[in-house]
Design a protein around this motif. Structure first.
Motif, PDB file in Angstrom:
ATOM      1  N   ALA A 224      -0.021  20.631  -6.377  1.00  0.00           N
ATOM      2  CA  ALA A 224       1.273  20.814  -7.051  1.00  0.00           C
ATOM      3  C   ALA A 224       2.388  21.026  -6.029  1.00  0.00           C
ATOM      4  N   LYS A 225       2.130  21.850  -5.031  1.00  0.00           N
ATOM      5  CA  LYS A 225       3.151  22.106  -4.005  1.00  0.00           C
ATOM      6  C   LYS A 225       3.509  20.825  -3.259  1.00  0.00           C
ATOM      7  N   PHE A 226       2.488  20.038  -2.911  1.00  0.00           N
ATOM      8  CA  PHE A 226       2.745  18.801  -2.184  1.00  0.00           C
ATOM      9  C   PHE A 226       3.542  17.828  -3.052  1.00  0.00           C
ATOM     10  N   SER A 227       3.162  17.704  -4.311  1.00  0.00           N
ATOM     11  CA  SER A 227       3.857  16.774  -5.204  1.00  0.00           C
ATOM     12  C   SER A 227       5.292  17.208  -5.443  1.00  0.00           C
ATOM     13  N   GLU A 228       5.495  18.503  -5.667  1.00  0.00           N
ATOM     14  CA  GLU A 228       6.830  19.024  -5.978  1.00  0.00           C
ATOM     15  C   GLU A 228       7.753  19.019  -4.764  1.00  0.00           C
ATOM     16  N   ASN A 229       7.217  19.398  -3.602  1.00  0.00           N
ATOM     17  CA  ASN A 229       8.072  19.658  -2.435  1.00  0.00           C
ATOM     18  C   ASN A 229       8.147  18.516  -1.438  1.00  0.00           C
ATOM     19  N   VAL A 230       7.154  17.623  -1.450  1.00  0.00           N
ATOM     20  CA  VAL A 230       7.143  16.519  -0.489  1.00  0.00           C
ATOM     21  C   VAL A 230       7.401  15.173  -1.164  1.00  0.00           C
ATOM     22  N   LEU A 231       6.695  14.905  -2.265  1.00  0.00           N
ATOM     23  CA  LEU A 231       6.781  13.581  -2.883  1.00  0.00           C
ATOM     24  C   LEU A 231       7.993  13.415  -3.796  1.00  0.00           C
ATOM     25  N   PHE A 232       8.260  14.387  -4.643  1.00  0.00           N
ATOM     26  CA  PHE A 232       9.371  14.225  -5.584  1.00  0.00           C
ATOM     27  C   PHE A 232      10.726  14.071  -4.880  1.00  0.00           C
ATOM     28  N   PRO A 233      11.010  14.824  -3.816  1.00  0.00           N
ATOM     29  CA  PRO A 233      12.328  14.686  -3.165  1.00  0.00           C
ATOM     30  C   PRO A 233      12.606  13.305  -2.583  1.00  0.00           C
ATOM     31  N   ILE A 234      11.572  12.512  -2.270  1.00  0.00           N
ATOM     32  CA  ILE A 234      11.821  11.181  -1.704  1.00  0.00           C
ATOM     33  C   ILE A 234      11.686  10.070  -2.751  1.00  0.00           C
ATOM     34  N   ASN A 235      11.450  10.440  -3.992  1.00  0.00           N
ATOM     35  CA  ASN A 235      11.242   9.437  -5.037  1.00  0.00           C
ATOM     36  C   ASN A 235      12.513   8.637  -5.328  1.00  0.00           C
ATOM     37  N   ARG A 236      13.616   9.331  -5.491  1.00  0.00           N
ATOM     38  CA  ARG A 236      14.882   8.669  -5.842  1.00  0.00           C
ATOM     39  C   ARG A 236      15.317   7.697  -4.742  1.00  0.00           C
ATOM     40  N   ASN A 237      15.282   8.156  -3.500  1.00  0.00           N
ATOM     41  CA  ASN A 237      15.679   7.281  -2.399  1.00  0.00           C
ATOM     42  C   ASN A 237      14.729   6.095  -2.279  1.00  0.00           C
ATOM     43  N   GLY A 238      13.438   6.338  -2.531  1.00  0.00           N
ATOM     44  CA  GLY A 238      12.484   5.241  -2.479  1.00  0.00           C
ATOM     45  C   GLY A 238      12.814   4.149  -3.464  1.00  0.00           C
ATOM     46  N   ASP A 239      13.274   4.530  -4.650  1.00  0.00           N
ATOM     47  CA  ASP A 239      13.647   3.552  -5.676  1.00  0.00           C
ATOM     48  C   ASP A 239      14.926   2.825  -5.293  1.00  0.00           C
ATOM     49  N   GLU A 240      15.884   3.539  -4.733  1.00  0.00           N
ATOM     50  CA  GLU A 240      17.180   2.934  -4.419  1.00  0.00           C
ATOM     51  C   GLU A 240      17.111   2.025  -3.190  1.00  0.00           C
ATOM     52  N   VAL A 241      16.299   2.396  -2.208  1.00  0.00           N
ATOM     53  CA  VAL A 241      16.211   1.614  -0.969  1.00  0.00           C
ATOM     54  C   VAL A 241      15.133   0.544  -1.068  1.00  0.00           C
ATOM     55  N   GLY A 242      13.964   0.934  -1.601  1.00  0.00           N
ATOM     56  CA  GLY A 242      12.850   0.011  -1.719  1.00  0.00           C
ATOM     57  C   GLY A 242      12.245  -0.350  -0.369  1.00  0.00           C
ATOM     58  N   CYS A 243      11.262  -1.211  -0.402  1.00  0.00           N
ATOM     59  CA  CYS A 243      10.639  -1.700   0.835  1.00  0.00           C
ATOM     60  C   CYS A 243      11.459  -2.859   1.395  1.00  0.00           C
TER      61      CYS A 243
ATOM     62  N   PHE B 111       1.421  10.785  -9.386  1.00  0.00           N
ATOM     63  CA  PHE B 111       2.131   9.756 -10.145  1.00  0.00           C
ATOM     64  C   PHE B 111       3.418  10.304 -10.756  1.00  0.00           C
ATOM     65  N   SER B 112       3.383  11.540 -11.242  1.00  0.00           N
ATOM     66  CA  SER B 112       4.589  12.144 -11.822  1.00  0.00           C
ATOM     67  C   SER B 112       5.693  12.256 -10.786  1.00  0.00           C
ATOM     68  N   ALA B 113       5.331  12.746  -9.614  1.00  0.00           N
ATOM     69  CA  ALA B 113       6.329  13.035  -8.591  1.00  0.00           C
ATOM     70  C   ALA B 113       6.853  11.783  -7.910  1.00  0.00           C
ATOM     71  N   ASN B 114       5.964  10.784  -7.715  1.00  0.00           N
ATOM     72  CA  ASN B 114       6.394   9.604  -6.956  1.00  0.00           C
ATOM     73  C   ASN B 114       5.386   8.486  -7.195  1.00  0.00           C
ATOM     74  N   THR B 115       5.615   7.703  -8.223  1.00  0.00           N
ATOM     75  CA  THR B 115       4.662   6.660  -8.609  1.00  0.00           C
ATOM     76  C   THR B 115       4.458   5.627  -7.513  1.00  0.00           C
ATOM     77  N   SER B 116       5.526   5.194  -6.875  1.00  0.00           N
ATOM     78  CA  SER B 116       5.396   4.179  -5.825  1.00  0.00           C
ATOM     79  C   SER B 116       4.508   4.675  -4.694  1.00  0.00           C
ATOM     80  N   PHE B 117       4.699   5.911  -4.279  1.00  0.00           N
ATOM     81  CA  PHE B 117       3.872   6.466  -3.211  1.00  0.00           C
ATOM     82  C   PHE B 117       2.412   6.514  -3.631  1.00  0.00           C
ATOM     83  N   CYS B 118       2.149   6.952  -4.850  1.00  0.00           N
ATOM     84  CA  CYS B 118       0.780   7.154  -5.310  1.00  0.00           C
ATOM     85  C   CYS B 118      -0.031   5.870  -5.286  1.00  0.00           C
ATOM     86  N   LEU B 119       0.617   4.739  -5.464  1.00  0.00           N
ATOM     87  CA  LEU B 119      -0.114   3.477  -5.520  1.00  0.00           C
ATOM     88  C   LEU B 119      -0.810   3.145  -4.201  1.00  0.00           C
TER      89      LEU B 119
END
Length: 585
Positions: A46-65, A117-125
């Protein structure tokens, strides 16, 4: 708004509903683990998902690969997050200790994966595909290949992919054109192109291990002529160190509706060196080990996104003031009936799906680790039956939940600020990849019910009947029992009707496959709600119990009743529709 992992809900399932300390404690592989350890692992996840993955989710979607000259770069923050993920041992959570894994049960892993998946679906894949490739290699490869490839995959130093789809061949794998030719040194040369390859190229790991379906010369036509090959991006020396580049290249990446930080690649294999996994012409058998686990994983994507949607939309509904309450004061929109409907619908979908995912994780543990053969066989049969339901129904209802969440926010949901529109976009793909949900429905109706000679669905019916028969002092459970009796009766009669009519009307009756799968989904969700109500004990907080009861009432009154309509639709058949000329459709 941030993500908060539903730890209390998860702990309730592990301790009260499924009593994993007892059920898993009987298995030698898990006898040293206890609920305290499981809870500690969930807290850290939970700590990893909340504090590491979720904060980079929005930027990951906006920037993409980004793609440049054959190389893929993931968005800022992903490489560091992946490094922390691997250093934390998360890639090897449920891996075999013989190859460096932690050997924790799949029952626990499904909850860890939901949080990711909740915190950052793209990363989880990325780690999800590696996990699936690991299981296929472990089940079907030689001891030498396993010893060479599995440890670095469980460490996360090497990633994994599955290479199925080709430009002309989607779900019909029997017509793939990728070729394999045997070399003198027991390797194979692989030539062909694969598309829609998740994580086919990226900058997260040292190496990428592709599992590729291909056909040998003179192989039988169709699916019976497919073989499976392990093809590394970088060749691996005998001592396990990395060698020269293999004949594997990324031709491009797709520009997608969602999961933009997950690289979806066109992969070219030009005399790439590969190794046979399993037997020649038995590739689908080996690949399905990976695909079935991935189908559960993608189902969990639907759960994770619906949980995130619920959290975001509930937070907004509590804050947003609009309209008048019964006391004539300005009301938060959570007081409006339609908003409550959409929030409770999300909760009902999410919590029952989470419970079923834990049940299925438990069945995987029993299937692969229990000492009793009958127990292993029953678990395997239940997984076979429920996998298409989990993949399709979790993701259909997950997508519905995200749409409900967006609707709660109204115009604010349609713009980027709150993040709901990203959830909708990320959720849509889960209904498509790993076999479209329509194909999952056909698999359930045709293979798992109508053509099944073992009567596997009766295993499910017996488990549901056992739960219905349990005595209860909870009014909400009594009412749900009554509704479940009626729902089970119509579902059983529909299954029997399909079996009796399938031989003469097989092509036509497949038109009702999605409705039948959804009816099955609602039935097993009702079963899960009954299990949860029957597990409400005195050490749970009054608020938790009250929330559970309210959601169960809503499910019973407003959702479970769908079964009757869906089963009636199935029995209407599709004779006129299927006999009509194409020009009339």
């Amino acid at each position: 708004m941030s993500y908060q992992a539903p730890i209390e809900e998860m702990g309730f399932l592990l301790k009260h509903v499924f009593n994993v300390e007892q059920t898993l404690g009987q298995i030698d592989s898990f006898s040293d683990f206890d609920l305290e350890l499981y809870s500690a692992v969930l807290e850290e996840a939970a700590k990893f998902s909340e504090n590491v993955l979720f904060p980079i989710n929005r930027n990951g979607d906006e920037v993409g690969c980004t793609f440049n000259n054959g190389f893929v770069t993931t968005p800022n923050g992903f490489k560091q997050a992946y490094k922390e993920y691997c250093e934390g041992g998360w890639q090897g959570t449920s891996g075999d200790p013989e190859y460096g894994g932690q050997g924790l049960p799949k029952t626990l892993h499904v909850l860890i994966e939901e949080m990711t998946f909740s915190a950052n679906t793209s990363f989880c894949l990325y780690p999800s595909l590696t996990n699936g490739a690991y299981h296929a290699i472990r089940a079907h490869a030689t001891d030498t290949i396993k010893a060479t490839y599995l440890p670095p995959m469980l460490e996360g130093r090497w990633a994994g992919t599955m290479g199925l789809t080709e430009p002309h061949a989607g779900s019909d794998l029997g017509i793939i054109k990728t070729k394999a030719a045997k070399n003198e040194n027991d390797t194979y040369s692989i030539n062909g192109t694969k598309i829609f390859i998740t994580g086919g190229e990226h900058d997260l790991s040292e190496n990428i291990i592709h599992l590729v379906l291909a056909k040998l010369p003179d192989a039988p036509a169709g699916p019976k002529g497919i073989s499976l090959f392990l093809v590394p991006k970088l060749k691996v020396k005998q001592d396990g160190s990395l060698g020269e580049a293999n004949g594997v290249s990324c031709g491009s990446i797709e520009h997608k509706m969602g999961i933009k930080a997950s690289a979806t690649c066109v992969m070219n294999f030009d005399n790439a060196e590969g190794y046979l996994i399993g037997s020649e012409n038995r590739g689908l058998n080996a690949m399905f080990t990976m695909m079935n686990l991935e189908r559960l994983s993608i189902g969990i994507q639907g759960i994770g996104l619906s949980e995130m949607s619920y959290q975001l939309s509930r937070s907004y509904a509590l804050e947003r003031k609009q309209g008048k309450s019964e006391s004539a004061n300005l009301a938060s929109i959570i007081e409006h009936a339609d908003v409550r409907r959409m929030l409770l619908e999300q909760r009902c979908y999410t919590e029952s799906a989470r419970a079923l995912a834990v049940f299925m994780g438990n069945q995987i543990d029993l299937q692969y680790h229990h000492s009793d053969e009958t127990t292993r066989e029953n678990a395997a049969n239940l997984m076979s039956l429920l996998t298409p339901v989990a993949k399709a129904f979790f993701t259909d209802k997950g997508f519905d939940a995200c749409n409900h969440g967006l609707q709660v926010l109204g115009g604010h949901g349609y713009i980027r600020e709150w993040g709901l529109e990203q959830l909708v976009r990320d959720a849509k793909i889960a209904q498509i990849y790993e076999g479209t949900n329509g194909i999952q429905a056909q698999d359930l109706l045709v293979r798992k019910v109508c053509l099944d000679k073992q009567g596997i669905i009766n295993l499910l019916y017996e488990l549901i009947k056992e739960e219905i028969a349990k005595p209860t002092l909870i009014d909400e459970a009594s009412l749900l029992q009554q509704q479940m009796i009626a729902s089970l009766e119509i579902h059983e009669s529909t299954s029997l009707w399909l079996i009796e009519n399938f031989a003469e009307r097989s092509y036509e009756l497949q038109g009702g496959a999605v409705d039948y799968l959804h009816a099955t989904g609602y039935l097993v969700y009702g079963w899960m709600w009954l299990k949860m109500l029957n597990s409400l004990e005195s050490d749970l907080s009054p608020e938790f119990v009250a929330r559970k009861k309210l959601a169960a009432v809503y499910f019973n009154q407003q959702i479970l009743t769908n079964i009757n309509q869906l089963c009636n639709k199935v029995k209407q058949g599709y004779k006129e529709v299927m006999s009509a000329d194409n020009s009339l459709i």
